[in-house]
Design a protein around this motif. Structure first.
Motif, PDB file in Angstrom:
ATOM      1  N   GLY A  53      32.183  46.596  49.986  1.00 54.42           N
ATOM      2  CA  GLY A  53      32.087  45.815  48.758  1.00 54.42           C
ATOM      3  C   GLY A  53      30.952  44.818  48.887  1.00 54.42           C
ATOM      4  N   VAL A  54      30.841  43.907  47.928  1.00 55.30           N
ATOM      5  CA  VAL A  54      29.789  42.891  47.963  1.00 55.30           C
ATOM      6  C   VAL A  54      30.426  41.529  48.189  1.00 55.30           C
ATOM      7  CG1 VAL A  54      29.806  42.679  45.429  1.00 55.30           C
ATOM      8  CG2 VAL A  54      27.851  41.836  46.736  1.00 55.30           C
ATOM      9  N   GLU A  55      29.919  40.809  49.181  1.00 53.82           N
ATOM     10  CA  GLU A  55      30.377  39.447  49.429  1.00 53.82           C
ATOM     11  C   GLU A  55      29.687  38.523  48.432  1.00 53.82           C
ATOM     12  OE1 GLU A  55      31.181  38.789  54.014  1.00 53.82           O
ATOM     13  OE2 GLU A  55      29.247  39.745  53.709  1.00 53.82           O
ATOM     14  N   LEU A  56      30.452  37.810  47.647  1.00 58.37           N
ATOM     15  CA  LEU A  56      29.868  36.964  46.598  1.00 58.37           C
ATOM     16  C   LEU A  56      29.015  35.852  47.183  1.00 58.37           C
ATOM     17  CD1 LEU A  56      32.948  36.735  44.211  1.00 58.37           C
ATOM     18  CD2 LEU A  56      31.002  38.300  44.088  1.00 58.37           C
ATOM     19  N   ALA A  57      29.292  35.436  48.401  1.00 61.36           N
ATOM     20  CA  ALA A  57      28.493  34.392  49.039  1.00 61.36           C
ATOM     21  C   ALA A  57      27.192  34.938  49.608  1.00 61.36           C
ATOM     22  CB  ALA A  57      29.302  33.722  50.148  1.00 61.36           C
ATOM     23  N   GLN A  96      44.413  49.341  35.527  1.00 59.30           N
ATOM     24  CA  GLN A  96      43.284  49.962  34.851  1.00 59.30           C
ATOM     25  C   GLN A  96      41.947  49.400  35.319  1.00 59.30           C
ATOM     26  OE1 GLN A  96      43.752  52.525  32.869  1.00 59.30           O
ATOM     27  NE2 GLN A  96      45.972  52.349  33.153  1.00 59.30           N
ATOM     28  N   ALA A  97      41.950  48.235  35.965  1.00 59.25           N
ATOM     29  CA  ALA A  97      40.701  47.567  36.322  1.00 59.25           C
ATOM     30  C   ALA A  97      39.903  48.393  37.327  1.00 59.25           C
ATOM     31  CB  ALA A  97      40.993  46.187  36.886  1.00 59.25           C
ATOM     32  N   PRO A  98      38.611  48.624  37.093  1.00 57.67           N
ATOM     33  CA  PRO A  98      37.809  49.408  38.032  1.00 57.67           C
ATOM     34  C   PRO A  98      37.330  48.597  39.232  1.00 57.67           C
ATOM     35  CG  PRO A  98      36.469  48.758  36.165  1.00 57.67           C
ATOM     36  CD  PRO A  98      37.864  48.282  35.867  1.00 57.67           C
ATOM     37  N   LEU A  99      37.502  47.253  39.164  1.00 53.11           N
ATOM     38  CA  LEU A  99      37.049  46.367  40.228  1.00 53.11           C
ATOM     39  C   LEU A  99      38.236  45.617  40.812  1.00 53.11           C
ATOM     40  CD1 LEU A  99      34.008  44.862  38.278  1.00 53.11           C
ATOM     41  CD2 LEU A  99      33.919  46.731  39.938  1.00 53.11           C
ATOM     42  N   ARG A 109      37.428  49.284  42.932  1.00 56.96           N
ATOM     43  CA  ARG A 109      38.855  49.231  43.236  1.00 56.96           C
ATOM     44  C   ARG A 109      39.302  50.286  44.261  1.00 56.96           C
ATOM     45  NH1 ARG A 109      43.684  47.496  40.580  1.00 56.96           N
ATOM     46  NH2 ARG A 109      45.439  48.800  41.194  1.00 56.96           N
ATOM     47  N   ARG A 110      38.768  51.497  44.160  1.00 57.43           N
ATOM     48  CA  ARG A 110      39.258  52.545  45.060  1.00 57.43           C
ATOM     49  C   ARG A 110      38.867  52.260  46.511  1.00 57.43           C
ATOM     50  NH1 ARG A 110      35.058  54.831  42.272  1.00 57.43           N
ATOM     51  NH2 ARG A 110      33.370  55.798  43.464  1.00 57.43           N
ATOM     52  N   TYR A 111      37.749  51.535  46.734  1.00 56.62           N
ATOM     53  CA  TYR A 111      37.360  51.229  48.113  1.00 56.62           C
ATOM     54  C   TYR A 111      38.216  50.110  48.700  1.00 56.62           C
ATOM     55  CZ  TYR A 111      33.676  54.586  48.072  1.00 56.62           C
ATOM     56  OH  TYR A 111      33.007  55.785  48.039  1.00 56.62           O
ATOM     57  N   ARG A 112      38.663  49.197  47.858  1.00 61.15           N
ATOM     58  CA  ARG A 112      39.630  48.205  48.319  1.00 61.15           C
ATOM     59  C   ARG A 112      40.926  48.922  48.706  1.00 61.15           C
ATOM     60  NH1 ARG A 112      44.995  46.232  47.174  1.00 61.15           N
ATOM     61  NH2 ARG A 112      45.098  44.306  48.373  1.00 61.15           N
ATOM     62  N   GLU A 113      41.305  49.927  47.932  1.00 58.83           N
ATOM     63  CA  GLU A 113      42.506  50.681  48.234  1.00 58.83           C
ATOM     64  C   GLU A 113      42.352  51.487  49.526  1.00 58.83           C
ATOM     65  OE1 GLU A 113      45.768  50.936  46.662  1.00 58.83           O
ATOM     66  OE2 GLU A 113      44.835  48.975  46.369  1.00 58.83           O
ATOM     67  N   TYR A 114      41.160  52.055  49.760  1.00 60.38           N
ATOM     68  CA  TYR A 114      40.929  52.765  51.013  1.00 60.38           C
ATOM     69  C   TYR A 114      41.141  51.812  52.200  1.00 60.38           C
ATOM     70  CZ  TYR A 114      38.824  56.885  48.753  1.00 60.38           C
ATOM     71  OH  TYR A 114      38.596  58.024  48.010  1.00 60.38           O
ATOM     72  N   GLU A 115      40.589  50.604  52.097  1.00 61.05           N
ATOM     73  CA  GLU A 115      40.754  49.626  53.177  1.00 61.05           C
ATOM     74  C   GLU A 115      42.228  49.289  53.391  1.00 61.05           C
ATOM     75  OE1 GLU A 115      36.828  46.812  53.734  1.00 61.05           O
ATOM     76  OE2 GLU A 115      38.667  45.956  52.948  1.00 61.05           O
TER      77      GLU A 115
END
Length: 606
Positions: A53-57, A96-99, A109-115
């Motif tokens: 993902g992308v770190e906001l900082a 439903q959120a994609p993020l 969202r799916r990569y957060r779920e993979y983690e």
């Protein structure tokens, strides 16, 4: 001008990243906050660059554009207010959120779920009690296999832990004996079962690529042959050891036109122990699916080198597990006591002072698979540490087998040309495909990039022209080809290398290792996607090794350059290493880590 437009104008976003942002804008009737659109585009771009993902900082890790970024706090507030962004820490979560946003990181969202699923799966395996039995019964065999077990031998510790742990991570550089150690571990598991009157455990060997799987199987067969000559080892135990390995994809069972596999949590793999080599090359989604397919009570053993390049796709799974396991030296007191019949007295620490996965990792000491003519270890160690002064000093001193071509960007120009081309010219005179394939493994040019003047594509074209002329047959006799996609129909996999030869009728045949006769031939027109293989990227060379390696870096610094790339490239050499690079580019590469933004390590820490 909006931030999204500014990034697009600078060419900082791929069309697909921008399309995601535009689709959100369109679905919201044009009312969505520009900062949400930018974050969505960056989350998409992050995955393409290997991040989870992308770190906001630190948006610059994904997009190094000349723009003014929002502050991390401001950005997170805006994102949490958007219905496009799921918040796993909230009381209710939009399905439903994609993020998804968590701990200052925005994910697709799916990569957060993979983690999340991978961390849960690894903890499940780690917490499962292994079927240990009476270790005193195994002590004589263990002492035979590991005579230095009571003297702090790391291979012995790895083997002992494998008997007590359902999840084990064995890390170490090339030549540290990972495969030899695991062969003996598997022999112990077989002997343990047979001594107890049970059937031998069902064992699977796998690796990310076909070539890595083939090398793993070759190494295990060689180690097994060595065990057969040892006193006190039953030949029937050796017969029960596996003699083949598959790709992780084939192990899980691919389904055509689907990202799913035949084996998953509901249909687990039918094995009691699964060993995966070159684990640094396994990406986040694939490792998630593999771990979920490990049956309850089964063992999972991961082998890899933390200091090599991470996977081409998203995630750096091996590094995250390593971080969560600590240095591997300290063990819980209860585990130290259980190991004493095999290892003697083992130092321990209180549970409160240990990492969550302590006792699940062993770091083997350096070996670096090499001939006596190549003194690679000091150089590899300095590169791992990013010590540019020591690296340059060693290169200029000229360790045995290492040739430093300082400021040489084109190895096909000047005095080095014929030295480089001579082994490949010899391929044109060979008629036996098996001999030609063995000869082909003697030399390879490795590059950091695929494109550009010093990229693999350009160098391949120039080498082929030098060998066969500008008007050459596309599959001239002696041409090396590299498969770039998996084809289960052919039994060919991404990274497999073949050699082209013409039969007596002048028809070209591409030969690859494998099959009952040791080689398999295909008409070039029937091959899956492929390219030339005289030069290849370091990424493609992972899992392979060559007698002589020429590592050619670009004239100018590039983001792809890192100490991990250098370390991976030089450790592909067995007998001779040639390094073509300038002082400034080498220093810039050694100053850069090939790190990935990920939340897996903290998830594993709980």
């Amino acid at each position: 001008m909006s931030l999204l437009d500014a990034l697009l104008r600078q060419g900082a976003l791929r069309p697909i990243d921008h399309a995601l942002a535009q689709s959100l804008r369109r679905l919201d009737g044009g009312e969505v906050d520009d900062r949400v659109l930018v974050a969505a585009a960056l989350a998409s771009s992050a995955v393409a660059q290997g991040h989870a993902g992308v770190e906001l900082a630190q948006p610059q890790r994904v997009c190094d554009a000349a723009v003014e970024w929002p502050s991390a706090d401001e950005w997170e507030t805006v994102l949490r207010a958007s219905h496009w962004v799921a918040q796993p820490d909230a009381a209710t979560v939009s399905v439903q959120a994609p993020l998804a946003i968590e701990r200052g990181m925005l994910y697709l969202r799916r990569y957060r779920e993979y983690e999340r699923r991978l961390a849960s799966g690894l903890r499940r395996i780690a917490e499962a009690p292994a079927d240990v039995g009476d270790l005193h019964v195994l002590a004589p065999l263990f002492a035979t296999l590991f005579p230095a077990a009571r003297e702090g031998d790391r291979q012995a510790r790895a083997a002992a832990l494998a008997l007590l742990r359902s999840l084990l991570l064995v890390t170490g550089g090339p030549g540290t004996g990972k495969t030899t150690t695991i062969t003996r571990v598997l022999l112990l598991l077989i002997a343990q079962a047979r001594m107890a009157g049970h059937a031998a455990p069902r064992i699977a060997l796998a690796a990310p690529t076909g070539r890595a799987a083939e090398r793993m199987a070759e190494s295990l067969r060689a180690a097994t042959a060595g065990l057969r000559t040892c006193d006190g080892i039953d030949a029937a135990w050796c017969d029960a050891l596996p003699d083949s390995a598959s790709t992780v994809h084939r192990l899980l069972g691919t389904i055509p036109d689907s990202t799913r596999f035949r084996h998953d949590a509901d249909h687990p793999l039918p094995f009691d122990a699964i060993v995966v080599d070159e684990a640094s090359m396994v990406d986040l989604p694939l490792m998630c699916k593999l771990v979920e397919a490990v049956a309850p009570g089964a063992r999972l053993i991961l082998l890899g080198d933390r200091d090599q390049l991470p996977s081409v796709e998203a995630g750096d799974v091996l590094a995250a597990i390593t971080d969560a396991a600590g240095d591997g030296d300290a063990l819980p007191a209860s585990l130290s006591s259980a190991l004493s019949p095999l290892l003697g007295e083992v130092p321990s620490l209180p549970e409160s002072a240990l990492a969550p996965l302590s006792g699940h990792r062993v770091q083997l000491q350096r070996g670096y698979r090499q001939a006596r003519s190549l003194d690679l270890a000091p150089l590899a160690d300095a590169m791992r540490a990013g010590d540019a002064d020591t690296v340059l000093h060693l290169l200029r001193e000229g360790p045995a087998g290492v040739r430093f071509h300082e400021d040489v960007a084109d190895p096909l120009a000047g005095a080095a040309r014929e030295t480089l081309l001579a082994p490949w010219r010899a391929l044109s005179a060979l008629r036996d495909p098996d001999v030609a394939l063995k000869h082909a493994a003697k030399l390879r040019v490795l590059t950091a990039l695929r494109d550009g003047a010093q990229g693999a594509s350009s160098l391949n074209q120039r080498i082929e022209e030098a060998l066969a002329g500008a008007q050459r047959d596309p599959y001239f006799h002696g041409r090396l080809v590299l498969v770039t996609e998996n084809s289960y129909r052919h039994g060919l996999f991404n990274g497999d290398i073949g050699v082209c030869q013409h039969d007596d009728a002048g028809i070209p045949v591409a030969w690859f290792a494998g099959g009952p006769e040791g080689v398999r031939g295909f008409h070039p027109a029937s091959l899956p996607a492929h390219t030339g293989a005289f030069a290849m990227t370091v990424h493609k060379a992972q899992g392979s090794e060559f007698d002589s390696v020429w590592l050619v870096l670009p004239r100018q610094d590039a983001r792809a350059l890192s100490r991990e790339l250098l370390y991976t490239g030089i450790t592909r050499a067995r007998r001779e290493l040639h390094l073509c690079v300038s002082d400034p580019v080498l220093r810039a590469a050694l100053a850069r880590h090939a790190s990935r933004a990920s939340g897996l390590a903290w998830r594993l820490r709980g």
